[in-house]
Design a protein around this motif. Structure first.
Motif, PDB file in Angstrom:
ATOM      1  N   ALA A 195      29.374  27.652  47.677  1.00 45.13           N
ATOM      2  CA  ALA A 195      30.815  27.494  47.440  1.00 45.13           C
ATOM      3  C   ALA A 195      31.352  28.710  46.688  1.00 45.13           C
ATOM      4  N   PHE A 196      30.594  29.169  45.705  1.00 44.52           N
ATOM      5  CA  PHE A 196      31.017  30.363  44.965  1.00 44.52           C
ATOM      6  C   PHE A 196      31.257  31.520  45.930  1.00 44.52           C
ATOM      7  N   GLU A 197      30.269  31.751  46.797  1.00 49.04           N
ATOM      8  CA  GLU A 197      30.366  32.892  47.703  1.00 49.04           C
ATOM      9  C   GLU A 197      31.557  32.765  48.645  1.00 49.04           C
ATOM     10  N   ALA A 198      31.734  31.549  49.186  1.00 49.33           N
ATOM     11  CA  ALA A 198      32.839  31.348  50.130  1.00 49.33           C
ATOM     12  C   ALA A 198      34.185  31.590  49.449  1.00 49.33           C
ATOM     13  N   PHE A 199      34.358  31.026  48.275  1.00 48.85           N
ATOM     14  CA  PHE A 199      35.648  31.168  47.594  1.00 48.85           C
ATOM     15  C   PHE A 199      35.841  32.574  47.041  1.00 48.85           C
ATOM     16  N   ARG A 200      34.754  33.192  46.613  1.00 49.27           N
ATOM     17  CA  ARG A 200      34.869  34.560  46.102  1.00 49.27           C
ATOM     18  C   ARG A 200      35.375  35.492  47.197  1.00 49.27           C
ATOM     19  N   GLN A 201      34.799  35.309  48.396  1.00 50.67           N
ATOM     20  CA  GLN A 201      35.235  36.190  49.491  1.00 50.67           C
ATOM     21  C   GLN A 201      36.698  35.936  49.832  1.00 50.67           C
ATOM     22  N   LYS A 202      37.078  34.689  49.750  1.00 50.20           N
ATOM     23  CA  LYS A 202      38.470  34.343  50.023  1.00 50.20           C
ATOM     24  C   LYS A 202      39.394  34.948  48.950  1.00 50.20           C
ATOM     25  N   ALA A 203      38.886  35.043  47.734  1.00 50.72           N
ATOM     26  CA  ALA A 203      39.721  35.524  46.621  1.00 50.72           C
ATOM     27  C   ALA A 203      39.988  37.030  46.722  1.00 50.72           C
ATOM     28  N   GLY A 204      39.197  37.733  47.527  1.00 49.48           N
ATOM     29  CA  GLY A 204      39.461  39.157  47.709  1.00 49.48           C
ATOM     30  C   GLY A 204      38.905  39.999  46.576  1.00 49.48           C
ATOM     31  N   PRO A 205      39.352  41.264  46.486  1.00 42.35           N
ATOM     32  CA  PRO A 205      38.778  42.188  45.514  1.00 42.35           C
ATOM     33  C   PRO A 205      38.850  41.642  44.081  1.00 42.35           C
ATOM     34  N   LEU A 206      37.846  41.960  43.319  1.00 36.69           N
ATOM     35  CA  LEU A 206      37.791  41.503  41.924  1.00 36.69           C
ATOM     36  C   LEU A 206      38.984  42.031  41.139  1.00 36.69           C
ATOM     37  N   GLN A 207      39.551  41.171  40.317  1.00 38.50           N
ATOM     38  CA  GLN A 207      40.665  41.596  39.457  1.00 38.50           C
ATOM     39  C   GLN A 207      40.310  41.359  38.008  1.00 38.50           C
ATOM     40  N   VAL A 208      40.955  42.105  37.149  1.00 42.59           N
ATOM     41  CA  VAL A 208      40.720  41.941  35.719  1.00 42.59           C
ATOM     42  C   VAL A 208      41.106  40.510  35.339  1.00 42.59           C
ATOM     43  N   ALA A 209      40.357  39.919  34.402  1.00 46.23           N
ATOM     44  CA  ALA A 209      40.578  38.521  34.044  1.00 46.23           C
ATOM     45  C   ALA A 209      41.941  38.319  33.387  1.00 46.23           C
ATOM     46  N   GLY A 210      42.461  37.139  33.547  1.00 47.92           N
ATOM     47  CA  GLY A 210      43.718  36.739  32.922  1.00 47.92           C
ATOM     48  C   GLY A 210      43.851  35.250  33.148  1.00 47.92           C
ATOM     49  N   TRP A 211      44.892  34.622  32.607  1.00 42.06           N
ATOM     50  CA  TRP A 211      44.950  33.153  32.742  1.00 42.06           C
ATOM     51  C   TRP A 211      45.046  32.730  34.201  1.00 42.06           C
ATOM     52  N   ALA A 212      45.640  33.546  35.044  1.00 37.97           N
ATOM     53  CA  ALA A 212      45.765  33.184  36.455  1.00 37.97           C
ATOM     54  C   ALA A 212      44.628  33.762  37.300  1.00 37.97           C
ATOM     55  N   ASN A 213      43.726  34.461  36.669  1.00 42.97           N
ATOM     56  CA  ASN A 213      42.638  35.163  37.373  1.00 42.97           C
ATOM     57  C   ASN A 213      41.314  35.063  36.623  1.00 42.97           C
ATOM     58  N   PRO A 214      40.724  33.897  36.537  1.00 40.77           N
ATOM     59  CA  PRO A 214      39.538  33.755  35.685  1.00 40.77           C
ATOM     60  C   PRO A 214      38.234  34.260  36.302  1.00 40.77           C
ATOM     61  N   LEU A 215      38.263  34.595  37.594  1.00 39.42           N
ATOM     62  CA  LEU A 215      37.006  34.844  38.302  1.00 39.42           C
ATOM     63  C   LEU A 215      36.102  35.886  37.645  1.00 39.42           C
ATOM     64  N   ALA A 216      36.683  36.971  37.150  1.00 41.01           N
ATOM     65  CA  ALA A 216      35.859  38.044  36.565  1.00 41.01           C
ATOM     66  C   ALA A 216      34.993  37.535  35.410  1.00 41.01           C
ATOM     67  N   LEU A 217      35.441  36.459  34.763  1.00 41.20           N
ATOM     68  CA  LEU A 217      34.666  35.949  33.624  1.00 41.20           C
ATOM     69  C   LEU A 217      33.287  35.474  34.072  1.00 41.20           C
ATOM     70  N   VAL A 218      33.238  34.774  35.198  1.00 37.76           N
ATOM     71  CA  VAL A 218      31.930  34.263  35.639  1.00 37.76           C
ATOM     72  C   VAL A 218      31.165  35.315  36.447  1.00 37.76           C
ATOM     73  N   VAL A 219      31.895  36.193  37.122  1.00 36.86           N
ATOM     74  CA  VAL A 219      31.220  37.265  37.872  1.00 36.86           C
ATOM     75  C   VAL A 219      30.353  38.097  36.923  1.00 36.86           C
ATOM     76  N   ALA A 220      30.897  38.366  35.738  1.00 36.93           N
ATOM     77  CA  ALA A 220      30.146  39.201  34.782  1.00 36.93           C
ATOM     78  C   ALA A 220      28.822  38.568  34.406  1.00 36.93           C
ATOM     79  N   GLU A 221      28.791  37.259  34.345  1.00 37.51           N
ATOM     80  CA  GLU A 221      27.533  36.614  33.980  1.00 37.51           C
ATOM     81  C   GLU A 221      26.596  36.484  35.185  1.00 37.51           C
ATOM     82  N   LEU A 222      27.155  36.121  36.330  1.00 36.29           N
ATOM     83  CA  LEU A 222      26.317  36.030  37.533  1.00 36.29           C
ATOM     84  C   LEU A 222      25.658  37.374  37.835  1.00 36.29           C
ATOM     85  N   ALA A 223      26.380  38.444  37.565  1.00 39.78           N
ATOM     86  CA  ALA A 223      25.883  39.791  37.889  1.00 39.78           C
ATOM     87  C   ALA A 223      24.644  40.170  37.084  1.00 39.78           C
TER      88      ALA A 223
END
Ligand code: G3I
Ligand code: 9MR
Length: 574
Positions: A366-394
């Motif tokens: 599910a992570f992979e599917a939604f990540r690809q849908k979310a498009g290029p990584l963006q800097v974290a913010g209240w409307a863009n939390p993805l980078a927070l977990v990407v940093a740990e998964l990486a």
């Protein structure tokens, strides 16, 4: 009394670490400037020349240059000896003091995390812990009303339940799950990235030093627990859905918490709230479960870790069943919206955090599917939390190597872009026009956080080391920026620096009768949007800051702005 040709110099007002890059900003010069640095005894210990003054943001029309005047950079990175110094351009120009010392961000770090204590809801702050900012309890939130927008069969409109504690979001007294989620996650990430730093670090909160060796909770986790207790109550136990916010119908006036007695409602269950909740509870579960078994048991962490994991999964299931419930502000509700129509990044955020917690392949997929849908990584913010977990998964070994490599490339790709921004800026700051939004200081700090997280991904070969240094320099510049090396000359953190916000849009600071605002809060920062209609000194993006209580669009405080400040300062101290 100074020469009229003196340009203005801005430094990091809290100081520079001995081995870090050290730069100052020059404003208003038209030609390169010579400069000298004196030590405490008046001896010249450094001399140099500025970069060539230039317009910051060459693409902007003349009246939209970021600083409205030419800027240049002074570099004195080679000055590594701890001490108190003064910097001067020509002979008759003013002296700008600064210091170099190893623990230079220690006090401001502790102030920035202590600010969360000052914003605790449902409790009195004692003089012992809050000094002059002691106050009576407010917002018990024990009889919160289910708003019509949040009604369900099990909890119809008008039902009351208890959801005390948590942090006030900002300068207002409301509590919003989406924003609370990213803030809490960021603080938990600081804890898991720097566990030794936080193990015994205390900043005089009621829980400091409490408990036996087996159940003493580090202050950072105790602070976070205050908010988790509230978040946990924002989930409807009957269906796993999570209310978007706990709020008055309209903003409180400028009063202390105890005098803010309007009825409190939970409003609408949303997909974003469920997903942010799921991510944070999954993360918290993992942090609590990581304590040695006997300690976790003694402190009750083990039970909570299990409960949090189940609760996170229930929220996730609710989100899957309700994948597009976007927040729509009901007509009778006027407080903050935190509305966001794009949810693939929140889905990936929650899936990634749940996968880290339970290791299940379906969450990884599910992570992979939604990540690809979310498009290029963006800097974290209240409307863009993805980078927070990407940093740990990486950096987590159980994550499949190919995915880790992809995530690492995404991070370094973004970090490289920030380095380019710094290199192209005559102010040597990785900030571009789009960064100057409501909460721009947190944009800067979330960029710094990503840079510092990316720095640890690099190899130890020569090329890796150079790149690592570039990331650290870009991050340092952004930290300098919020602490004074910016065209307003404010260190934007209340109480830390020589020129700091005095009139924060923060109800306790305005209503408490104490002249100085509550310390440790990061002001939102320069924002040419000026959505508050207040009086600003300038329209130039980086100067569009108004140190007035009126200015909620540039001078409010917020938990999601302080959280990356805490993370980044902890990172620099480690
Ligand atoms: O992202 C767009 C950008 O693409 C566009 O170029 C730019 C032009 O104006 O706008 C950007 O969006 C802005 C967004 O913040 C950026 O994060 C919006 O205009 C701006 O209105 C929005 O402001 C939000 C503000 O609430 C108003 O809704 C802030 O992010 C958000 O931090 C702030 O949060 C408030 C809570 O609602 C209530 N509590 C206090 C808190 C802090 O002020
Ligand atoms: O104080 C409110 C602040 O916390 C919010 O960020 C801001 C934007 O939603 O709104 C502030 O409240 C203002 C309201 O929107 C309009 N009337 C004046 C209020 C500030 O005193």
């Amino acid at each position: 009394q100074f020469g009229t040709s003196c340009a203005v110099v801005q430094v990091n007002q809290t100081g520079y670490l001995p081995s870090a890059s050290k730069q100052a900003l020059v404003q208003g010069a038209i030609a390169p400037q010579q400069f000298r640095i004196f030590d405490a005894s008046g001896t010249v210990v450094f001399a140099g020349q500025s970069s060539a003054p230039a317009d910051w943001a060459l693409t902007a029309p003349a009246d939209r240059r970021l600083a409205a005047e030419k800027v240049a950079t002074l570099d004195f990175s080679a000055l590594q000896q701890p001490g108190f110094y003064q910097l001067q351009l020509q002979n008759d120009c003013p002296l700008t003091p600064f210091r170099v010392a190893p623990a230079v961000y220690s006090a401001v770090h502790d102030g920035a995390i202590k600010a969360f204590y000052f914003n605790r809801a449902s409790t009195a702050l004692s003089p012992e812990h809050a000094g002059p900012y002691a106050r009576a309890a407010g917002h018990p939130d024990e009889q919160v009303i289910v708003h019509a927008s949040a009604a369900s069969a099990s909890r119809p409109a008008g039902t009351q339940f208890s959801a005390p504690k948590g942090w006030y979001d900002a300068g207002d007294y409301n509590k919003y799950v989406v924003n609370s989620g990213v803030s809490t996650y960021t603080l938990l990430q600081a804890y898991s990235d720097f566990p030794a730093f936080y193990a015994n670090r205390q900043w005089q909160i009621p829980e400091s030093g409490l408990g036996s060796a087996k159940n003493a909770m580090p202050d950072l986790l105790a602070e976070v627990q205050w908010n988790l207790d509230w978040l946990r109550a924002m989930q409807d136990p009957f269906d796993g859905g999570v209310y978007h916010k706990l709020t008055n119908l309209t903003f409180d006036g400028v009063v202390m918490p105890k005098d803010a007695t309007k009825p409190r409602f939970v409003v609408q269950k949303t997909t974003a709230a469920a997903l942010n909740y799921a991510a944070v509870l999954a993360k918290a579960s993992r942090v609590l479960a990581a304590f040695p078994a006997d300690q976790a048991q003694a402190a009750g962490y083990a039970t909570r870790a299990v409960d949090y994991a189940k609760s996170a999964e229930a929220a996730w299931r609710w989100a899957l069943a309700h994948p597009d419930v976007v927040y729509r502000q009901p007509a009778d509700v006027k407080t903050g919206a935190y509305g966001d129509d794009v949810l693939s990044d929140e889905f990936a955020f929650a899936a990634g955090a749940l996968y880290l917690q339970n290791g299940r392949a379906d969450y990884l997929a599910a992570f992979e599917a939604f990540r690809q849908k979310a498009g290029p990584l963006q800097v974290a913010g209240w409307a863009n939390p993805l980078a927070l977990v990407v940093a740990e998964l990486a950096v987590t070994p159980v994550v499949p190597a190919a995915l880790r490599a992809t995530l690492q490339q995404q991070m370094t790709g973004l970090a490289n872009e920030f380095v380019r921004q710094q290199q192209q800026s005559p102010a040597a700051l990785a900030l571009v026009e789009n960064d100057f939004v409501w909460g721009s200081n947190a944009v800067a700090l979330n960029k710094a956080m990503l840079l510092l997280q990316s720095a640890r991904l690099l190899g130890t070969d020569a090329a890796g080391k150079i790149q690592q240094q570039q990331y650290q320099q870009a991050a340092q510049g952004l930290v300098d920026y919020v602490l004074g090396r910016n065209p307003t000359g404010y260190s934007y953190v209340s109480g830390f620096g020589s020129k700091t916000p005095q009139h924060l849009h923060h109800r306790p600071s305005e209503a408490d009768g104490v002249t100085a605002p509550v310390p440790g809060w990061l002001a939102g920062g320069a924002n040419p949007g000026q959505q508050d209609g207040c009086v600003y000194p300038s329209k130039a993006p980086a100067k569009s800051y108004s140190d007035t209580e009126c200015s909620y669009a540039s001078n409010e405080v917020a938990i999601n702005w302080n959280a990356p400040l805490v993370y980044v300062l902890a990172a620099l101290l480690n």
